[in-house]
Design a protein around this motif. Structure first.
Motif, PDB file in Angstrom:
ATOM      1  N   LYS A  61       0.836   9.405  41.138  1.00 35.64           N
ATOM      2  CA  LYS A  61       0.606   8.886  42.493  1.00 35.64           C
ATOM      3  C   LYS A  61       1.678   7.850  42.860  1.00 35.64           C
ATOM      4  CE  LYS A  61      -3.099   7.123  45.367  1.00 35.64           C
ATOM      5  NZ  LYS A  61      -4.293   6.279  45.387  1.00 35.64           N
ATOM      6  N   THR A  62       2.008   6.986  41.877  1.00 34.67           N
ATOM      7  CA  THR A  62       3.023   5.963  42.106  1.00 34.67           C
ATOM      8  C   THR A  62       4.369   6.618  42.424  1.00 34.67           C
ATOM      9  OG1 THR A  62       1.874   4.590  40.519  1.00 34.67           O
ATOM     10  CG2 THR A  62       4.099   3.916  41.107  1.00 34.67           C
ATOM     11  N   LEU A  63       4.756   7.599  41.605  1.00 33.13           N
ATOM     12  CA  LEU A  63       6.029   8.297  41.814  1.00 33.13           C
ATOM     13  C   LEU A  63       6.048   8.996  43.170  1.00 33.13           C
ATOM     14  CD1 LEU A  63       6.924   9.780  38.333  1.00 33.13           C
ATOM     15  CD2 LEU A  63       8.483   8.574  39.857  1.00 33.13           C
ATOM     16  N   LEU A  64       4.923   9.618  43.520  1.00 36.28           N
ATOM     17  CA  LEU A  64       4.875  10.335  44.805  1.00 36.28           C
ATOM     18  C   LEU A  64       5.037   9.368  45.976  1.00 36.28           C
ATOM     19  CD1 LEU A  64       2.162  13.070  44.209  1.00 36.28           C
ATOM     20  CD2 LEU A  64       4.652  13.326  44.387  1.00 36.28           C
ATOM     21  N   SER A  65       4.467   8.150  45.845  1.00 41.83           N
ATOM     22  CA  SER A  65       4.615   7.181  46.941  1.00 41.83           C
ATOM     23  C   SER A  65       6.080   6.786  47.099  1.00 41.83           C
ATOM     24  CB  SER A  65       3.706   5.970  46.728  1.00 41.83           C
ATOM     25  OG  SER A  65       4.308   5.001  45.898  1.00 41.83           O
ATOM     26  N   VAL A  66       6.841   6.798  45.972  1.00 36.97           N
ATOM     27  CA  VAL A  66       8.278   6.498  46.038  1.00 36.97           C
ATOM     28  C   VAL A  66       9.021   7.662  46.686  1.00 36.97           C
ATOM     29  CG1 VAL A  66      10.354   6.078  44.661  1.00 36.97           C
ATOM     30  CG2 VAL A  66       8.213   4.929  44.080  1.00 36.97           C
ATOM     31  N   LEU A  67       8.637   8.884  46.301  1.00 37.80           N
ATOM     32  CA  LEU A  67       9.319  10.070  46.852  1.00 37.80           C
ATOM     33  C   LEU A  67       9.072  10.189  48.361  1.00 37.80           C
ATOM     34  CD1 LEU A  67       8.621  12.687  44.042  1.00 37.80           C
ATOM     35  CD2 LEU A  67      10.650  11.279  44.404  1.00 37.80           C
ATOM     36  N   LEU A  68       7.928   9.684  48.793  1.00 33.73           N
ATOM     37  CA  LEU A  68       7.594   9.783  50.221  1.00 33.73           C
ATOM     38  C   LEU A  68       8.246   8.699  51.058  1.00 33.73           C
ATOM     39  CD1 LEU A  68       3.805  10.733  50.056  1.00 33.73           C
ATOM     40  CD2 LEU A  68       5.690  12.163  50.893  1.00 33.73           C
ATOM     41  N   ALA A 132      14.312  -2.372  43.168  1.00 30.06           N
ATOM     42  CA  ALA A 132      12.918  -2.816  43.266  1.00 30.06           C
ATOM     43  C   ALA A 132      12.190  -2.341  42.030  1.00 30.06           C
ATOM     44  CB  ALA A 132      12.260  -2.233  44.507  1.00 30.06           C
ATOM     45  N   CYS A 133      11.138  -3.064  41.650  1.00 25.31           N
ATOM     46  CA  CYS A 133      10.306  -2.616  40.553  1.00 25.31           C
ATOM     47  C   CYS A 133       8.984  -2.183  41.160  1.00 25.31           C
ATOM     48  CB  CYS A 133      10.051  -3.736  39.561  1.00 25.31           C
ATOM     49  SG  CYS A 133      11.569  -4.517  39.021  1.00 25.31           S
ATOM     50  N   LEU A 134       8.373  -1.191  40.567  1.00 26.95           N
ATOM     51  CA  LEU A 134       7.062  -0.780  41.050  1.00 26.95           C
ATOM     52  C   LEU A 134       6.173  -0.512  39.841  1.00 26.95           C
ATOM     53  CD1 LEU A 134       5.506  -0.231  43.680  1.00 26.95           C
ATOM     54  CD2 LEU A 134       6.109   2.172  43.435  1.00 26.95           C
ATOM     55  N   ASP A 135       5.123  -1.324  39.690  1.00 30.43           N
ATOM     56  CA  ASP A 135       4.190  -1.098  38.593  1.00 30.43           C
ATOM     57  C   ASP A 135       3.510   0.244  38.801  1.00 30.43           C
ATOM     58  OD1 ASP A 135       4.843  -3.588  37.728  1.00 30.43           O
ATOM     59  OD2 ASP A 135       3.127  -4.583  38.677  1.00 30.43           O
ATOM     60  N   ALA A 136       3.123   0.852  37.689  1.00 35.09           N
ATOM     61  CA  ALA A 136       2.517   2.181  37.797  1.00 35.09           C
ATOM     62  C   ALA A 136       1.141   2.138  38.450  1.00 35.09           C
ATOM     63  CB  ALA A 136       2.440   2.831  36.430  1.00 35.09           C
ATOM     64  N   ASP A 137       0.578   0.945  38.634  1.00 31.63           N
ATOM     65  CA  ASP A 137      -0.726   0.889  39.309  1.00 31.63           C
ATOM     66  C   ASP A 137      -0.589   0.508  40.783  1.00 31.63           C
ATOM     67  OD1 ASP A 137       0.082  -1.688  38.988  1.00 31.63           O
ATOM     68  OD2 ASP A 137      -1.786  -2.420  38.079  1.00 31.63           O
ATOM     69  N   SER A 138       0.666   0.567  41.298  1.00 21.92           N
ATOM     70  CA  SER A 138       0.881   0.176  42.687  1.00 21.92           C
ATOM     71  C   SER A 138       1.530   1.303  43.477  1.00 21.92           C
ATOM     72  CB  SER A 138       1.769  -1.062  42.742  1.00 21.92           C
ATOM     73  OG  SER A 138       1.225  -2.085  41.959  1.00 21.92           O
ATOM     74  N   PHE A 139       1.343   1.251  44.790  1.00 24.22           N
ATOM     75  CA  PHE A 139       1.875   2.293  45.662  1.00 24.22           C
ATOM     76  C   PHE A 139       2.539   1.628  46.848  1.00 24.22           C
ATOM     77  CE2 PHE A 139      -2.406   2.965  44.073  1.00 24.22           C
ATOM     78  CZ  PHE A 139      -2.116   3.839  43.018  1.00 24.22           C
ATOM     79  N   VAL A 140       3.618   2.264  47.325  1.00 24.34           N
ATOM     80  CA  VAL A 140       4.383   1.621  48.384  1.00 24.34           C
ATOM     81  C   VAL A 140       4.253   2.420  49.682  1.00 24.34           C
ATOM     82  CG1 VAL A 140       6.479   2.740  47.473  1.00 24.34           C
ATOM     83  CG2 VAL A 140       6.675   0.776  49.014  1.00 24.34           C
ATOM     84  N   HIS A 141       4.120   1.709  50.784  1.00 22.52           N
ATOM     85  CA  HIS A 141       4.037   2.352  52.100  1.00 22.52           C
ATOM     86  C   HIS A 141       5.396   2.964  52.436  1.00 22.52           C
ATOM     87  CE1 HIS A 141       3.694   2.693  56.484  1.00 22.52           C
ATOM     88  NE2 HIS A 141       2.372   2.707  56.281  1.00 22.52           N
TER      89      HIS A 141
END
Lengths: 420, 251
Positions: A61-68, A132-141
């Motif tokens: 889910k985290t990776l997908l939020s980055v891809l989006l 940027a760093c993104l923890d695996a439990d976080s999602f980005v808009h």
């Protein structure tokens, strides 16, 4: 006047002072207007580092939020650092890589060394102008990265970290709802702190760093419980700027249960204490401006306040409760005689401590105003249920946090003794 | 980067905080003087009530032996003592929450002690004269160096709630002894050396008197044992042992 009353008045004074100070910051300084006319082609290259340790549930889910993310994918470099996971994290990442071959996604594996080391491993591979760093439990808009890059392009030159507005991802449980309020208020406070250059945390999830500068500063501290705070202190120490990017939403999964919350805050408090000690030279040091004079004092005071809050909590609630119970025991639990005039409550206004009540009520009103501003700032509607959760947030949550802080101070105190 | 110090904001915040604090403090001081005025007013009322009682008693002893005047006196005594305990309770609350005017409050406190002693004496006198069935308790306590005194206070309140106007409790705060010589006079009469100490029907009980014993002692001092609370099952023997106990206590 009793000694305890004087201490209480001092605490009220300091709390009220800082609340008023932030209101003044809010009123006085208009935020720098960001010109949207400037055409930004988003040509800056961005590296996104995702450290992961046993995150098979959420890594996808985290990776997908980055891809989006709404950003040219040729300018995106995604680095997953598997910090010695023992579950299926590696498998899951590889699945995402093969399904999105048009993206530059790489997976690095190392023995379990902790988050700081994983971030540094990622940083050494990062080629982007920003990372940027993104923890695996976080999602980005999806708009967040664009907003942050815009912010860099239009704001002052010496900014090296831009922080996001961190929110709780779909809060469901009681503790998450409380933290959702806490995060919304934190966003607003951070906005005000950003105005006077007092930010001392660059939230782990999706703060956007200038790669070259962070590399020059030596990357992340690998032996730190809160490396995202340590880097912010280091940036402040080097008189570089940290600013909050408005409405750059990132969602993080907040602890669901009390024990999870306790573990998280234990880490935060301990890290906070160590970092405050590590950078104690900045305390009240004029050469660091408001950060040294104001923020460092606040950080120290928060710990002192935690201890006094707990002491007063015992003094004002637990002790009278125990006393009432003991009184009942004295009369052999025969409450009949007392029941006779239980309905004869006559409230005598003269018997109230009006000074304290006046000050507390003013502070409460200002706090409610700040909460209102926070919700407005975060563009969140205040629902009826939010109002319900505000009650435990305002009156219980901080006492619990103070308890955690006191437990940690005790732990550290005895921990040190054992070493000797 | 050149670092800024927002001096004006610090000062402005300090000024506003000070303003709110001084408003709060002013309100507190204002309220405190209102409290003091009210306490003084209540105390003056007590004085008049007491004067009236004294006069009634004088009248009674001078002109008549008739039962009717006795019942009038009894009603007046009940009412005055009830008013005294209510205003004393109020005064204690005020004193507790008062941050200013400590000296003035001490003066009012002295007045209350004198009132208490006056009423205690008067109650005993009229008890004999009019054969009123009531029990008087003189209760010596200290707020400063007596951690167990509140225990006795709770138990006395408990029985006060049960017996109402039939049980008259006169609390004497011994901390005010250096200001009020009358406390010394009574203390030396009963040879009081420790707190809490209670005097019931001319007998002294030192230390905290527990619920059962206190109940029995109080009940014992009533002429009509029917009004005793929860002691109907007690037999004569029990009461006798208590009498012996209390005499030992007194010696």
């Amino acid at each position: 006047m009793e000694f305890i009353n004087i201490i209480l008045l001092v605490i009220y004074f300091i709390s009220l002072y800082f609340t008023i100070f932030w209101i003044i910051v809010f009123i006085e300084d208009k935020p720098p207007s960001i010109s949207n006319n400037k055409k930004n082609l988003y040509s800056s290259s961005i590296s996104i580092i995702i450290p992961a340790y046993n995150e098979q549930e959420s890594i996808e889910k985290t990776l997908l939020s980055v891809l989006l993310l709404d950003y040219p994918k040729e300018n995106l470099q995604i680095i997953v650092v598997d910090d010695g996971s023992t579950d299926n994290t590696e498998q899951k990442v590889k699945e995402v890589i093969s399904a999105n071959s048009s993206y530059d996604i790489s997976l690095f594996q190392q023995k379990n060394k902790g988050k700081g080391a994983a971030l540094n491993a990622g940083l050494s591979k990062a080629t982007g102008e920003y990372f940027a760093c993104l923890d695996a439990d976080s999602f980005v808009h999806k708009d967040t990265l664009r907003k942050m890059v815009d912010f860099y392009a239009t704001a002052e030159q010496d900014i090296v970290i831009v922080t996001p507005t961190l929110k709780v991802a779909s809060p469901k449980r009681f503790w998450q709802k409380i933290q959702a309020i806490e995060y919304i208020i934190s966003i607003f406070i951070a906005k005000l702190m950003s105005k006077v250059d007092c930010l001392y945390v660059a939230p782990g999830p999706f703060s956007l760093y200038k790669t070259a500068i962070i590399k020059k500063l030596g990357g992340f501290d690998e032996n730190n419980l809160t490396e995202d705070q340590e880097i912010a202190y280091r940036v402040q120490k080097n008189n570089l700027k940290i600013k909050q990017c408005p409405a750059a939403d990132v969602y993080t999964t907040a602890p669901k249960t009390f024990s999870e919350l306790y573990a998280q805050r234990n880490r935060w408090f301990k890290g906070g204490l160590f970092n405050a000690l590590k950078y104690k030279n900045m305390l009240l040091n004029k050469s660091y401006g408001d950060f040294g004079i104001l923020q460092m004092s606040v950080n120290v005071m928060l710990f002192i306040f935690s201890i006094t809050t707990v002491s007063f909590f015992f003094y004002y609630t637990i002790t009278p409760l125990l006393r009432s119970f003991y009184n009942l025991y004295l009369v052999g639990f025969d409450i009949k005689p007392f029941l006779r005039d239980i309905f004869m409550i006559n409230l005598d206004l003269l018997s109230l401590d009006i000074t304290t009540m006046f000050i507390i009520n003013i502070a409460l009103l200002i706090t409610i105003f700040l909460i209102y501003l926070s919700y407005k700032n975060a563009e969140q509607q205040i629902t009826f249920f939010d109002l319900l959760y505000l009650i435990p947030y305002l009156f219980i949550y901080y006492i619990i946090l103070s308890f955690i802080a006191v437990v940690i101070v005790i732990e550290l105190f005895f921990g040190k003794k054992q070493k000797w | 980067m050149e670092r800024k110090i927002s001096k004006e904001k610090y000062i402005l915040a300090a000024l506003l905080t000070l303003l709110i604090f001084s408003l709060g403090l002013t309100l507190g001081i204002l309220l405190d003087s209102v409290r003091l005025q009210k306490s003084e007013k209540l105390s003056k009322q007590q004085e008049i009530d007491y004067g009236s009682l004294q006069l009634q008693y004088l009248y009674l002893t001078t002109f008549s032996e008739n039962e009717d005047s006795c019942s009038v006196l009894k009603v007046a005594l009940d009412k005055s003592i009830k008013d005294l305990s209510v205003s004393l309770e109020k005064f204690d609350q005020y004193k507790h929450n008062s941050n200013f005017n400590k000296d003035e409050f001490n003066m009012v406190a002295r007045r209350y002690i004198l009132d208490n002693i006056k009423y205690w004496l008067f109650a005993q006198k009229s008890q004999q004269k009019c054969a009123i069935d009531l029990v008087t308790v003189l209760y010596f306590y200290s707020e400063n160096d007596c951690s167990i005194c509140p225990d006795q206070g709770v138990l006395l309140t408990y029985y006060k709630k049960i017996y109402g106007e039939k049980l008259l409790i006169f609390p004497i705060n011994a901390d005010l002894e250096e200001n009020e010589a009358m406390i010394t006079v009574i203390k030396s009469k009963y040879n009081i050396t420790q707190y809490p100490t209670i005097i019931i029907g001319n007998k002294k009980y030192e230390g905290v008197v527990k619920k059962q014993q206190l109940g029995k002692v109080i009940c014992n001092n009533f002429v009509n044992k029917d009004i005793c609370y929860n002691y109907k099952e007690d037999n004569e023997e029990d009461v006798k042992t208590i009498i012996n106990d209390s005499e030992v206590n007194n010696s």
